[in-house]
Scaffold this motif. Structure first.
Motif, PDB file in Angstrom:
ATOM      1  N   THR A  25       0.863  -1.178   0.000  1.00  0.00           N
ATOM      2  CA  THR A  25       0.000   0.000   0.000  1.00  0.00           C
ATOM      3  C   THR A  25       0.897   1.224   0.000  1.00  0.00           C
ATOM      4  O   THR A  25       1.879   1.276   0.736  1.00  0.00           O
ATOM      5  CB  THR A  25      -0.894   0.011   1.259  1.00  0.00           C
ATOM      6  OG1 THR A  25      -1.667  -1.182   1.290  1.00  0.00           O
ATOM      7  CG2 THR A  25      -1.803   1.215   1.282  1.00  0.00           C
ATOM      8  N   ILE A  26       0.554   2.182  -0.820  1.00  0.00           N
ATOM      9  CA  ILE A  26       1.302   3.434  -0.876  1.00  0.00           C
ATOM     10  C   ILE A  26       0.441   4.497  -0.208  1.00  0.00           C
ATOM     11  O   ILE A  26      -0.687   4.755  -0.652  1.00  0.00           O
ATOM     12  CB  ILE A  26       1.640   3.815  -2.324  1.00  0.00           C
ATOM     13  CG1 ILE A  26       2.496   2.710  -2.952  1.00  0.00           C
ATOM     14  CG2 ILE A  26       2.347   5.162  -2.379  1.00  0.00           C
ATOM     15  CD1 ILE A  26       2.675   2.830  -4.443  1.00  0.00           C
ATOM     16  N   LEU A  27       0.968   5.084   0.842  1.00  0.00           N
ATOM     17  CA  LEU A  27       0.237   6.092   1.600  1.00  0.00           C
ATOM     18  C   LEU A  27       0.868   7.465   1.407  1.00  0.00           C
ATOM     19  O   LEU A  27       2.082   7.572   1.249  1.00  0.00           O
ATOM     20  CB  LEU A  27       0.249   5.746   3.092  1.00  0.00           C
ATOM     21  CG  LEU A  27      -0.378   4.410   3.493  1.00  0.00           C
ATOM     22  CD1 LEU A  27      -0.123   4.131   4.968  1.00  0.00           C
ATOM     23  CD2 LEU A  27      -1.855   4.410   3.193  1.00  0.00           C
ATOM     24  N   GLY A  28       0.033   8.481   1.472  1.00  0.00           N
ATOM     25  CA  GLY A  28       0.522   9.845   1.378  1.00  0.00           C
ATOM     26  C   GLY A  28      -0.638  10.798   1.225  1.00  0.00           C
ATOM     27  O   GLY A  28      -1.745  10.393   0.868  1.00  0.00           O
ATOM     28  N   PRO A  29      -0.382  12.068   1.496  1.00  0.00           N
ATOM     29  CA  PRO A  29      -1.460  13.054   1.371  1.00  0.00           C
ATOM     30  C   PRO A  29      -1.873  13.250  -0.084  1.00  0.00           C
ATOM     31  O   PRO A  29      -1.155  12.873  -1.011  1.00  0.00           O
ATOM     32  CB  PRO A  29      -0.840  14.332   1.952  1.00  0.00           C
ATOM     33  CG  PRO A  29       0.631  14.138   1.835  1.00  0.00           C
ATOM     34  CD  PRO A  29       0.876  12.663   1.933  1.00  0.00           C
ATOM     35  N   SER A  30      -3.019  13.852  -0.255  1.00  0.00           N
ATOM     36  CA  SER A  30      -3.517  14.169  -1.593  1.00  0.00           C
ATOM     37  C   SER A  30      -2.484  15.023  -2.320  1.00  0.00           C
ATOM     38  O   SER A  30      -1.917  15.952  -1.744  1.00  0.00           O
ATOM     39  CB  SER A  30      -4.842  14.924  -1.464  1.00  0.00           C
ATOM     40  OG  SER A  30      -5.357  15.210  -2.727  1.00  0.00           O
ATOM     41  N   GLY A  31      -2.230  14.675  -3.576  1.00  0.00           N
ATOM     42  CA  GLY A  31      -1.282  15.445  -4.367  1.00  0.00           C
ATOM     43  C   GLY A  31       0.164  15.027  -4.208  1.00  0.00           C
ATOM     44  O   GLY A  31       1.059  15.664  -4.755  1.00  0.00           O
ATOM     45  N   SER A  32       0.421  13.935  -3.472  1.00  0.00           N
ATOM     46  CA  SER A  32       1.811  13.525  -3.232  1.00  0.00           C
ATOM     47  C   SER A  32       2.367  12.605  -4.314  1.00  0.00           C
ATOM     48  O   SER A  32       3.529  12.218  -4.257  1.00  0.00           O
ATOM     49  CB  SER A  32       1.930  12.857  -1.857  1.00  0.00           C
ATOM     50  OG  SER A  32       1.157  11.668  -1.808  1.00  0.00           O
ATOM     51  N   GLY A  33       1.543  12.223  -5.309  1.00  0.00           N
ATOM     52  CA  GLY A  33       2.060  11.448  -6.428  1.00  0.00           C
ATOM     53  C   GLY A  33       1.701   9.976  -6.442  1.00  0.00           C
ATOM     54  O   GLY A  33       2.199   9.224  -7.276  1.00  0.00           O
ATOM     55  N   LYS A  34       0.811   9.542  -5.561  1.00  0.00           N
ATOM     56  CA  LYS A  34       0.445   8.116  -5.508  1.00  0.00           C
ATOM     57  C   LYS A  34      -0.180   7.656  -6.824  1.00  0.00           C
ATOM     58  O   LYS A  34       0.250   6.657  -7.408  1.00  0.00           O
ATOM     59  CB  LYS A  34      -0.545   7.856  -4.356  1.00  0.00           C
ATOM     60  CG  LYS A  34      -0.035   8.228  -2.977  1.00  0.00           C
ATOM     61  CD  LYS A  34      -1.066   8.002  -1.896  1.00  0.00           C
ATOM     62  CE  LYS A  34      -2.365   8.744  -2.064  1.00  0.00           C
ATOM     63  NZ  LYS A  34      -2.329  10.188  -1.934  1.00  0.00           N
ATOM     64  N   SER A  35      -1.177   8.373  -7.296  1.00  0.00           N
ATOM     65  CA  SER A  35      -1.836   8.006  -8.557  1.00  0.00           C
ATOM     66  C   SER A  35      -0.882   8.149  -9.728  1.00  0.00           C
ATOM     67  O   SER A  35      -0.881   7.314 -10.645  1.00  0.00           O
ATOM     68  CB  SER A  35      -3.079   8.865  -8.798  1.00  0.00           C
ATOM     69  OG  SER A  35      -4.050   8.595  -7.820  1.00  0.00           O
ATOM     70  N   THR A  36      -0.052   9.168  -9.713  1.00  0.00           N
ATOM     71  CA  THR A  36       0.924   9.361 -10.789  1.00  0.00           C
ATOM     72  C   THR A  36       1.878   8.180 -10.851  1.00  0.00           C
ATOM     73  O   THR A  36       2.205   7.693 -11.944  1.00  0.00           O
ATOM     74  CB  THR A  36       1.696  10.683 -10.595  1.00  0.00           C
ATOM     75  OG1 THR A  36       0.758  11.763 -10.602  1.00  0.00           O
ATOM     76  CG2 THR A  36       2.733  10.891 -11.682  1.00  0.00           C
ATOM     77  N   LEU A  37       2.320   7.682  -9.709  1.00  0.00           N
ATOM     78  CA  LEU A  37       3.205   6.518  -9.688  1.00  0.00           C
ATOM     79  C   LEU A  37       2.525   5.317 -10.339  1.00  0.00           C
ATOM     80  O   LEU A  37       3.107   4.659 -11.206  1.00  0.00           O
ATOM     81  CB  LEU A  37       3.621   6.180  -8.251  1.00  0.00           C
ATOM     82  CG  LEU A  37       4.423   4.886  -8.084  1.00  0.00           C
ATOM     83  CD1 LEU A  37       5.719   4.931  -8.887  1.00  0.00           C
ATOM     84  CD2 LEU A  37       4.701   4.631  -6.615  1.00  0.00           C
ATOM     85  N   LEU A  38       1.285   5.045  -9.960  1.00  0.00           N
ATOM     86  CA  LEU A  38       0.569   3.910 -10.548  1.00  0.00           C
ATOM     87  C   LEU A  38       0.402   4.094 -12.049  1.00  0.00           C
ATOM     88  O   LEU A  38       0.580   3.157 -12.831  1.00  0.00           O
ATOM     89  CB  LEU A  38      -0.805   3.739  -9.885  1.00  0.00           C
ATOM     90  CG  LEU A  38      -0.806   3.338  -8.414  1.00  0.00           C
ATOM     91  CD1 LEU A  38      -2.230   3.245  -7.894  1.00  0.00           C
ATOM     92  CD2 LEU A  38      -0.070   2.030  -8.200  1.00  0.00           C
ATOM     93  N   ARG A  39       0.077   5.296 -12.467  1.00  0.00           N
ATOM     94  CA  ARG A  39      -0.129   5.578 -13.893  1.00  0.00           C
ATOM     95  C   ARG A  39       1.180   5.483 -14.679  1.00  0.00           C
ATOM     96  O   ARG A  39       1.176   5.144 -15.852  1.00  0.00           O
ATOM     97  CB  ARG A  39      -0.790   6.946 -14.072  1.00  0.00           C
ATOM     98  CG  ARG A  39      -2.217   6.976 -13.521  1.00  0.00           C
ATOM     99  CD  ARG A  39      -2.839   8.368 -13.574  1.00  0.00           C
ATOM    100  NE  ARG A  39      -3.012   8.829 -14.924  1.00  0.00           N
ATOM    101  CZ  ARG A  39      -4.034   8.507 -15.718  1.00  0.00           C
ATOM    102  NH1 ARG A  39      -4.982   7.706 -15.276  1.00  0.00           N
ATOM    103  NH2 ARG A  39      -4.112   8.983 -16.946  1.00  0.00           N
ATOM    104  N   CYS A  40       2.305   5.734 -14.030  1.00  0.00           N
ATOM    105  CA  CYS A  40       3.607   5.560 -14.682  1.00  0.00           C
ATOM    106  C   CYS A  40       3.962   4.076 -14.792  1.00  0.00           C
ATOM    107  O   CYS A  40       4.592   3.663 -15.762  1.00  0.00           O
ATOM    108  CB  CYS A  40       4.701   6.295 -13.907  1.00  0.00           C
ATOM    109  SG  CYS A  40       4.684   8.085 -14.125  1.00  0.00           S
TER     110      CYS A  40
END
Length: 192
Positions: free
Chosen positions: A31-46
């Motif tokens: 699980t990747i945790l972090g505040p909104s805007g920290s890049g979690k979705s961007t990492l998955l999309r990459c």
């Protein structure tokens, strides 16, 4: 199974991902945790090339790419290894539940409709929604939509499933419903 080395992603001058390194073994769940805007979705999309990283190397199973130059062939190979479950479900509103699940099986994987329908029925049984096969997404609850999205991802028999905040759009009482389906999926995948 997944190896990420020196992954970076910039949007203009905004560096969202900086030197990300990951090593995830087969059967491992993270699980990747972090505040909104920290890049979690961007990492998955990459990882599955919905976004092309600025630089870095990603390996999923036996497919490797080094950004930013990625061929269409590599992109297709990588996407065949992965499936993504989005927080907004991304179901086709003009298709029934059954059609949503079989669409990629018939059009992309060239399965017979009969085989695709059997796969869909098996998965609908797994997520507890066989009785919704003829329903349209607008008539389903958020939890049901997310379970259909999970079934659709599983239908592709991917090596890796990426979940992008699968419970964030749900009412609190539906979160457990979806998390239990995810736990069941992980348990069944790791037993193979």
């Amino acid at each position: 199974m997944i190896k990420v080395e020196g992954l970076n992603k910039k949007f203009g001058s905004n560096e969202v991902l900086k030197q990300i390194d990951l090593d995830i073994e087969q059967g491992e769940t993270i699980t990747i945790l972090g505040p909104s805007g920290s890049g979690k979705s961007t990492l998955l999309r990459c990882l599955n090339l919905l976004e092309t990283p600025t630089k870095g190397t990603v390996t999923i199973d036996d497919v490797t790419y080094t950004a930013p130059k990625v061929s269409k062939k590599t992109t297709l190979q990588l996407r065949r290894k992965t499936a993504m479950v989005f927080q907004s479900y991304n179901l086709f509103e003009n298709m029934t539940v059954l059609q949503n699940i079989i669409e990629a099986l018939v059009t992309v994987q060239k399965q017979s409709k009969k085989e695709a329908v059997q796969t869909a029925y098996d998965l609908l049984d797994k997520v507890g929604l066989r009785d919704k096969e003829n329903a349209y997404p607008h008539s389903l609850s958020g939890g049901q939509k997310q379970r259909i999205a999970i079934a659709r991802a599983l239908a592709l028999n991917p090596k890796v499933i990426l979940f992008d905040e699968p419970t964030s759009a749900l009412d609190p009482e539906l979160v457990d419903e979806v998390l239990n389906v995810i736990k069941t999926v992980v348990k069944q995948k790791s037993q193979r």
